[in-house]
Write an enzyme that holds these catalytic residues in place. Structure first.
Site, mmCIF file in Angstrom:
data_model
loop_
_atom_site.group_PDB
_atom_site.id
_atom_site.type_symbol
_atom_site.label_atom_id
_atom_site.label_comp_id
_atom_site.label_asym_id
_atom_site.label_seq_id
_atom_site.Cartn_x
_atom_site.Cartn_y
_atom_site.Cartn_z
ATOM 1 N N ASP A 279 0.102 -1.266 0.112
ATOM 2 C CA ASP A 279 -0.615 0.386 0.036
ATOM 3 C C ASP A 279 1.134 1.490 -0.587
ATOM 4 O O ASP A 279 2.104 1.752 0.944
ATOM 5 C CB ASP A 279 -0.789 0.248 1.430
ATOM 6 C CG ASP A 279 -1.966 -1.106 0.997
ATOM 7 O OD1 ASP A 279 -1.567 -2.495 0.437
ATOM 8 O OD2 ASP A 279 -2.798 -0.480 2.263
ATOM 9 N N ASP A 300 -0.444 -2.835 -4.190
ATOM 10 C CA ASP A 300 -1.860 -2.816 -3.482
ATOM 11 C C ASP A 300 -2.453 -1.048 -3.191
ATOM 12 O O ASP A 300 -2.046 -0.715 -4.706
ATOM 13 C CB ASP A 300 -1.294 -3.113 -1.764
ATOM 14 C CG ASP A 300 -2.476 -4.151 -1.465
ATOM 15 O OD1 ASP A 300 -3.565 -3.741 -1.576
ATOM 16 O OD2 ASP A 300 -2.223 -4.444 -0.587
ATOM 17 N N ASP A 301 -3.937 -1.064 -2.446
ATOM 18 C CA ASP A 301 -3.721 0.262 -2.545
ATOM 19 C C ASP A 301 -3.382 0.696 -3.126
ATOM 20 O O ASP A 301 -2.370 2.001 -2.424
ATOM 21 C CB ASP A 301 -4.797 0.008 -1.278
ATOM 22 C CG ASP A 301 -6.123 -1.188 -1.208
ATOM 23 O OD1 ASP A 301 -6.705 -1.220 -2.048
ATOM 24 O OD2 ASP A 301 -5.460 -1.516 -0.192
ATOM 25 N N HIS A 322 -4.023 -1.672 -6.270
ATOM 26 C CA HIS A 322 -5.647 -2.094 -6.386
ATOM 27 C C HIS A 322 -6.045 -0.111 -6.435
ATOM 28 O O HIS A 322 -7.695 -0.331 -5.567
ATOM 29 C CB HIS A 322 -5.301 -2.600 -4.679
ATOM 30 C CG HIS A 322 -4.383 -4.095 -4.741
ATOM 31 N ND1 HIS A 322 -4.874 -5.063 -3.978
ATOM 32 C CD2 HIS A 322 -3.708 -4.534 -5.972
ATOM 33 C CE1 HIS A 322 -3.734 -5.606 -4.251
ATOM 34 N NE2 HIS A 322 -3.424 -5.959 -5.133
ATOM 35 N N ARG A 355 -12.975 1.878 -4.810
ATOM 36 C CA ARG A 355 -13.749 1.284 -4.182
ATOM 37 C C ARG A 355 -13.888 1.074 -2.256
ATOM 38 O O ARG A 355 -13.119 1.686 -2.041
ATOM 39 C CB ARG A 355 -12.720 -0.991 -4.274
ATOM 40 C CG ARG A 355 -11.795 -1.135 -3.581
ATOM 41 C CD ARG A 355 -10.805 -1.844 -3.419
ATOM 42 N NE ARG A 355 -9.960 -2.583 -2.682
ATOM 43 C CZ ARG A 355 -9.090 -3.561 -2.501
ATOM 44 N NH1 ARG A 355 -9.504 -4.494 -3.066
ATOM 45 N NH2 ARG A 355 -7.840 -3.455 -2.059
ATOM 46 N N LYS A 357 -14.644 -1.798 1.140
ATOM 47 C CA LYS A 357 -14.947 -2.862 1.045
ATOM 48 C C LYS A 357 -14.945 -2.744 3.241
ATOM 49 O O LYS A 357 -14.494 -2.547 3.766
ATOM 50 C CB LYS A 357 -13.652 -3.686 0.534
ATOM 51 C CG LYS A 357 -11.884 -3.626 1.332
ATOM 52 C CD LYS A 357 -11.246 -4.412 0.842
ATOM 53 C CE LYS A 357 -9.660 -3.699 0.987
ATOM 54 N NZ LYS A 357 -8.666 -4.141 0.883
#
Ligand SMILES: *[C@@H]1O[C@H](CO)[C@@H](O)[C@H](O)[C@H]1NC(C)=O
Ligand SMILES: *[C@@H]1O[C@H](CO)[C@@H](O)[C@H](O)[C@H]1NC(C)=O
Ligand SMILES: *[C@@H]1O[C@H](CO)[C@@H](O)[C@H](O)[C@H]1NC(C)=O
Ligand SMILES: *[C@@H]1O[C@H](CO)[C@@H](O)[C@H](O)[C@H]1NC(C)=O
Ligand SMILES: *[C@@H]1O[C@H](CO)[C@@H](O)[C@H](O)[C@H]1NC(C)=O
Length: 463
Positions: A279, A300-301, A322, A355, A357
């Site tokens: 991240d 990743d993020d 991500h 997104r 989550k």
């Protein structure tokens, strides 16, 4: 131009005490600076980097230069000797000449009280520098193994400038490698500087899910007051990069986070990208944060906000990761996130664009979140993803409704997903999503879109 200049000089000569001066710790110079270049009584203007000069209390800058400090500084700068008197007169007479101001203030920088290393070239100098200096230069520092670069208790108003290459030796431990904290702090990267986390020494394709014991975050940040991180170039971090927790009033601008070297597999990663869970920015329990004009290349993020409020993320380029994310929410010490804006950004070559989550079987709130003006391309899983069935290790497929998602705006989100991806995926728990406004959302290229909740307003069509 020259007319104004003359008038200024006259003013200086006639009534110097009336002219605007910067307060102690205020800015007094730097590229494009148009404010005051003189400092309040008891302080002197010190060049922190080409973009920022600051009024530092004179006590810190009294010339008691020792042989060691002089020679250290003279290797990196050209001017070293001059007295305080010379400095003062040169500043007054050549106000508009940056070159002269620079050389005069260089002099001031060299003259820290004896025994105080404000330029840190070895880890042993860190504690005395953070204890007594408000202007610290970290210069080509090699951080040894089993050591954290501890900048966690900076004095109020401190500026830390990273110059040259900062490196970190391998230790198989789970401890952050840089801790930064303080009030009204400024952390800047000098032009050409690099902070290199030596991630290659840890990367094994497993990130924080297993394998070698790794520093879970490379850098922790807990900054308050009015703080600034600017122009840092960071590369090759072991797992997550920034952990921003308990911060407020912070601006992060002009950073480059480049973990592209972790895309390729290595001998330990079994064909997977060597870096994992990398991240860029993990944000929690933080208020009034701005992250802007920053590039993140990772796995990743790009940004993941798990709690906090009034957070703006703008003018980002997110590549390889991500996407711009809220979550995962639930099951943590703080599970409430509100008033977050992601805007004017590009998300490319990434698993997701935007997104949310939320973790299966947990509680929390996600309120008033907006994504606007986001250009996506080559999205491999979901262009837009809102899912309430998340578990690390794999979503359950069955959403739960303990995390309330209320007030989601998606506006002007356009671009392409890869074939095999889904443009849109919305999986809300029963009754836990409300007030979605989706306007001008157009992601194409994917298929099998799936939405179990229809936005309350806007012109969105899921399929
Ligand atoms: C100074 O101004 C120039 C021209 O507007 C700009 O290109 C540059 O980025 C500015 N520098 C800073 C540090 O803002
Ligand atoms: C970091 O340094 C501060 C003083 O600047 C000290 O209080 C703190 O205990 C240190 N942290 C660690 C983990 O050693
Ligand atoms: C939100 O944060 C910004 C800084 O990013 C600040 O300027 C603004 O005042 C904050 N708004 C509120 C309502 O606190
Ligand atoms: C699309 O993104 C993936 C990463 O998700 C990358 O491996 C691939 O090279 C990208 N394709 C193009 C055409 O850029
Ligand atoms: C939509 O967003 C893109 C950036 O993704 C921006 O260039 C464009 O100006 C935006 N359009 C409107 C109408 O705001």
């Amino acid at each position: 131009m020259s007319k104004t200049f003359t008038v200024l000089l006259v003013l200086v000569a006639v009534a110097p005490s009336v002219l605007a001066q910067s307060p102690i710790f205020g800015q007094c110079g730097g590229e494009n600076w148009t404010g005051p270049t003189t400092c309040a009584v008891g302080s002197a203007c010190v060049v922190q980097n080409p973009f920022f000069s600051q009024c530092v209390p004179s006590a810190v800058t009294t010339p008691t230069t020792t042989a060691t400090t002089t020679s250290k500084t003279s290797s990196s700068t050209s001017t070293t000797k001059s007295s305080t008197t010379t400095t003062k007169s040169s500043t007054t007479t050549t106000k508009s000449t940056t070159t002269t101001t620079k050389s005069s203030t260089t002099t001031t920088t060299t003259s820290a009280p004896s025994g105080t290393a404000c330029t840190v070239t070895a880890i042993a100098q860190v504690s005395s520098a953070t204890a007594s200096c408000t202007s610290i230069v970290i210069s080509n520092l090699a951080v040894p193994s089993s050591t954290t670069l501890n900048l966690s208790k900076l004095k109020t108003g401190t500026t830390v400038t990273f110059e040259g290459k900062t490196t970190f030796a391998f230790t198989d431990w789970d401890s952050d490698l840089i801790d930064i904290g303080g009030e009204d702090i400024t952390i800047v990267g000098a032009p050409g500087s690099i902070i290199d986390g030596n991630g290659q020494a840890w990367w094994d394709g497993q990130g924080s899910n297993g394998g070698v014991t790794k520093p879970d975050h490379f850098i922790t940040l807990k900054s308050t007051g009015t703080s600034l991180l600017q122009n840092l170039h960071i590369q090759n971090w072991p797992v997550h990069c920034f952990d921003i927790t308990g911060s407020s009033g912070t601006t992060i601008t002009g950073l480059t986070l480049d973990n592209s070297a972790g895309n390729a597999p290595n001998a330990a990663s079994g064909g997977l990208p060597a870096a994992h869970n990398s991240d860029g920015f993990d944000v929690s329990s933080t208020t009034n944060l701005l992250i802007t004009s920053t590039t993140v290349i990772n796995q990743d993020d790009c940004v993941a906000v798990t709690s906090g409020s009034n957070i703006t993320v703008s003018n980002m380029v997110c590549d390889g990761g991500h996407g711009l994310s809220i979550g995962s929410i639930g099951g943590k010490s703080n599970n409430d996130v509100s008033d977050v804006l992601f805007t004017n950004s590009v998300v490319k070559n990434s698993q997701n664009g935007a997104r949310i989550k939320t973790n299966s079987g947990t509680t929390g709130t996600v309120t008033n979140i907006e994504w606007s003006n986001i250009q996506v391309s080559n999205i491999s899983i979901y262009g837009i993803d809102i899912q309430q069935d998340y578990l690390n290790g794999g979503p359950t497929g069955t959403p739960t409704n303990g995390v309330i998602i209320n007030g989601i705006t998606m506006s002007n989100i356009t671009g392409t997903a890869a074939s095999g991806a889904q443009n849109y995926f919305i999986l809300c728990g029963s009754g836990s999503c409300s007030n979605f406004d989706f306007v001008n959302v157009a992601i194409t290229g994917g298929s099998d879109d799936s939405c179990n909740f229809t936005p309350t307003s806007g012109n969105f069509k899921c399929t």
